[in-house]
Scaffold this motif. Sequence first.
Motif, short mmCIF file in Angstrom:
data_model
loop_
_atom_site.label_atom_id
_atom_site.label_comp_id
_atom_site.label_asym_id
_atom_site.label_seq_id
_atom_site.Cartn_x
_atom_site.Cartn_y
_atom_site.Cartn_z
N ILE A 9 0.84 -1.19 0.00
CA ILE A 9 0.00 0.00 0.00
C ILE A 9 0.88 1.24 0.00
CG2 ILE A 9 -1.78 1.29 1.25
CD1 ILE A 9 -2.67 -1.44 2.43
N PHE A 12 1.00 3.98 3.20
CA PHE A 12 0.18 3.17 4.11
C PHE A 12 -0.20 3.89 5.39
CE2 PHE A 12 4.49 2.02 5.33
CZ PHE A 12 4.43 2.05 6.71
N GLU A 14 -1.35 6.72 5.71
CA GLU A 14 -2.54 7.54 5.47
C GLU A 14 -3.71 6.71 4.93
OE1 GLU A 14 -1.24 10.54 2.74
OE2 GLU A 14 0.43 11.12 4.01
N HIS A 15 -3.51 5.43 4.74
CA HIS A 15 -4.52 4.57 4.12
C HIS A 15 -5.40 3.91 5.18
CE1 HIS A 15 -6.22 1.51 1.51
NE2 HIS A 15 -5.76 2.21 0.48
N CYS A 18 -4.22 0.33 6.26
CA CYS A 18 -2.76 0.26 6.47
C CYS A 18 -2.33 -1.00 7.20
CB CYS A 18 -2.27 1.49 7.21
SG CYS A 18 -2.95 1.69 8.87
N ASP A 21 -0.88 -3.93 5.01
CA ASP A 21 0.32 -3.73 4.19
C ASP A 21 1.35 -4.79 4.57
OD1 ASP A 21 2.09 -2.02 2.41
OD2 ASP A 21 3.21 -1.98 4.29
#
Length: 106
Positions: A9, A12, A14-15, A18, A21
């Motif tokens: 990702i 990651f 900010e995802h 996350c 990942d």
Amino acid sequence: QIERFLGIIKNFSEHPYCVYDIGCCETSLGEQGRNFYDEDLIGSELIPIAKLAWGDYLCLNFHYDKNNPSVDFLDYEESYECDPVTSKIAETFQEFLSMLLSKNTK
């Protein structure tokens, strides 16, 4: 039970997914020493590829064969630093893929 396959990702941190990942999971296992057998080893021998229910993982296990890893179940609760507890699921990743079934398969 596979909760989710892991991916790579971008950004990651900010995802919203996350925690799925590969690098993030590998780092977490590495900090606890649960993804290698020898404390003097640089790098990981168990690379997580899927997160399972109850915190366990499916991993590519490079410990026994550096070129052809098996797919192993990593028992998170039973594993300790430099003492991962694994069970072989498939000899190769290709064999593992052939074991997967779609919910739509009749």
